[in-house]
Design a protein around this motif. Structure first.
Motif, PDB file in Angstrom:
ATOM      1  N   LYS A  46       0.819  -1.205   0.000  1.00 22.13           N
ATOM      2  CA  LYS A  46       0.000   0.000   0.000  1.00 22.13           C
ATOM      3  C   LYS A  46       0.861   1.266   0.000  1.00 22.13           C
ATOM      4  CE  LYS A  46      -0.704   0.458   5.007  1.00 22.13           C
ATOM      5  NZ  LYS A  46      -1.726   0.559   6.078  1.00 22.13           N
ATOM      6  N   ASP A  59      -2.286   2.502  -4.413  1.00 18.83           N
ATOM      7  CA  ASP A  59      -3.169   3.270  -3.539  1.00 18.83           C
ATOM      8  C   ASP A  59      -3.138   2.716  -2.119  1.00 18.83           C
ATOM      9  OD1 ASP A  59      -4.622   0.940  -3.647  1.00 18.83           O
ATOM     10  OD2 ASP A  59      -6.275   1.772  -4.810  1.00 18.83           O
ATOM     11  N   GLN A  60      -4.083   3.168  -1.291  1.00 12.73           N
ATOM     12  CA  GLN A  60      -4.084   2.778   0.118  1.00 12.73           C
ATOM     13  C   GLN A  60      -4.407   1.314   0.342  1.00 12.73           C
ATOM     14  OE1 GLN A  60      -6.237   4.626  -1.436  1.00 12.73           O
ATOM     15  NE2 GLN A  60      -8.302   4.511  -0.597  1.00 12.73           N
ATOM     16  N   ILE A  65      -2.071   1.830  -9.387  1.00  9.77           N
ATOM     17  CA  ILE A  65      -2.764   3.022  -9.882  1.00  9.77           C
ATOM     18  C   ILE A  65      -2.781   3.057 -11.401  1.00  9.77           C
ATOM     19  CG2 ILE A  65      -2.699   5.548  -9.948  1.00  9.77           C
ATOM     20  CD1 ILE A  65      -1.516   5.495  -7.144  1.00  9.77           C
ATOM     21  N   MET A 229     -11.708   6.881  -8.130  1.00 11.94           N
ATOM     22  CA  MET A 229     -10.327   6.919  -7.661  1.00 11.94           C
ATOM     23  C   MET A 229     -10.068   8.189  -6.856  1.00 11.94           C
ATOM     24  SD  MET A 229      -8.339   5.432 -11.038  1.00 11.94           S
ATOM     25  CE  MET A 229      -6.701   5.613 -10.323  1.00 11.94           C
ATOM     26  N   GLU A 232     -11.726   7.742  -3.419  1.00 14.12           N
ATOM     27  CA  GLU A 232     -10.930   6.913  -2.520  1.00 14.12           C
ATOM     28  C   GLU A 232      -9.659   7.626  -2.079  1.00 14.12           C
ATOM     29  OE1 GLU A 232     -12.259   2.523  -4.252  1.00 14.12           O
ATOM     30  OE2 GLU A 232     -10.472   3.518  -5.036  1.00 14.12           O
ATOM     31  N   ALA A 233      -9.074   8.433  -2.963  1.00 14.51           N
ATOM     32  CA  ALA A 233      -7.826   9.121  -2.634  1.00 14.51           C
ATOM     33  C   ALA A 233      -8.028  10.212  -1.584  1.00 14.51           C
ATOM     34  CB  ALA A 233      -7.222   9.728  -3.905  1.00 14.51           C
ATOM     35  N   LEU A 243      -1.813  10.791  -4.397  1.00 18.58           N
ATOM     36  CA  LEU A 243      -2.733   9.779  -4.909  1.00 18.58           C
ATOM     37  C   LEU A 243      -3.829  10.376  -5.792  1.00 18.58           C
ATOM     38  CD1 LEU A 243      -2.738   6.713  -4.473  1.00 18.58           C
ATOM     39  CD2 LEU A 243      -4.499   7.035  -2.727  1.00 18.58           C
TER      40      LEU A 243
END
Length: 281
Positions: A46, A59-60, A65, A229, A232-233, A243
């Motif tokens: 991550k 990403d987390q 990505i 995306m 979520e970022a 991100l």
């Protein structure tokens, strides 16, 4: 050929066409270009930085990505294309009927369009999705319902403009049917202006899909989509703001390319410039 020659001489148009073609091809061949699955979670990796394994990092949740960006083209751009094409087809058919037949048929269609256009398209889309629920299919349906009336009115005005030309009047008195005149004489001339409308509106459809997904009303996780995306970022924006760069830049560049291409098509087809606000409603 005159239009093609103008576009060939327009550096901005050629750059946009080449760029958008590459974007579409990248979306089509995403399964072969993506180095990883766009939905596989790997918590051990991550928030990994840029590397040969992960060209744009992770990403987390440890998802690639770059892979999600490529697959996101299929969701963001391709769905925008489908939405735009269906809306244009509906608007062209109904607008063509209104422009050709005039009279009571035209009045009824225009009054229905007035009802739909009395509400801001964004508010109508939100209301429809609120009733139908979030989801990709509902986004497409809501966008078509919200935008068909505007396309119908615009196409009607284009059809009427060409329907009053002398050669169209000559075709009518010569006994040709309305459908023959529409197909053989009006549409070949009107297609340029309709394509300009579609190109200029493509960017707004992409923004709409991304914005709804960002708000949680559109595409749902784990489906890769540029707005999702960004959604979520934002959860890790304070510790890893980088991100948000990839999906944000992707949306910005693709929308800008459509707008620049629309302006070039407008010049190539010699379409009179109107207020962008009305054109992009």
């Amino acid at each position: 050929m005159g239009v093609l020659n103008k576009l060939m001489r327009d550096r901005s148009a050629m750059i946009c066409i080449i760029f958008l073609t590459l974007v579409v091809l990248a979306g089509i061949f995403a399964p072969w270009l993506a180095p990883h699955s766009p939905i596989d979670v790997n918590v051990k990796e991550k928030l990994a930085g840029i590397s040969t394994t992960y060209p744009l990092g992770t990403d987390q949740l440890g998802r690639c990505i770059f892979s999600r960006l490529l697959y996101g083209i299929r969701t963001t751009v391709f769905i925008a294309f489908i939405t735009m094409i269906v809306t244009i087809v509906i608007g062209t058919l109904i607008g063509g009927i209104a422009g050709l037949f005039r009279g009571k048929i035209d009045e009824i269609i225009m009054r229905i369009c007035d009802v739909f256009m009395s509400f801001p398209s964004e508010v109508m889309i939100l209301a429809i999705i609120g009733m139908m629920g979030p989801g990709l299919t509902n986004i497409v349906i809501a966008s078509i319902i919200a935008k068909w009336a505007w396309y119908t009115r615009m196409v009607r005005s284009i059809i009427i403009k060409y329907a009053d030309k002398n050669y169209i009047q000559f075709a009518r008195v010569s006994g040709f049917s309305r459908w023959h005149i529409f197909k053989k004489h009006i549409m070949p001339n009107a297609i340029g202006e309709i394509s300009v409308l579609a190109t200029l509106d493509a960017g707004s459809v992409i923004l709409m899909i991304s914005a709804l997904s960002f708000l949680g009303l559109g595409v749902q996780a784990p489906t890769p989509e540029w707005g999702m995306m960004l959604n979520e970022a934002k959860n890790v924006m304070t510790i890893y703001p980088e991100l948000m760069l990839a999906p944000g830049i992707a949306i910005l560049v693709v929308v800008a390319a459509f707008n620049f291409l629309g302006d070039s098509l407008q010049d190539a087809f010699n379409v009179k410039r109107g207020k962008r606000g009305k054109r992009m409603r």
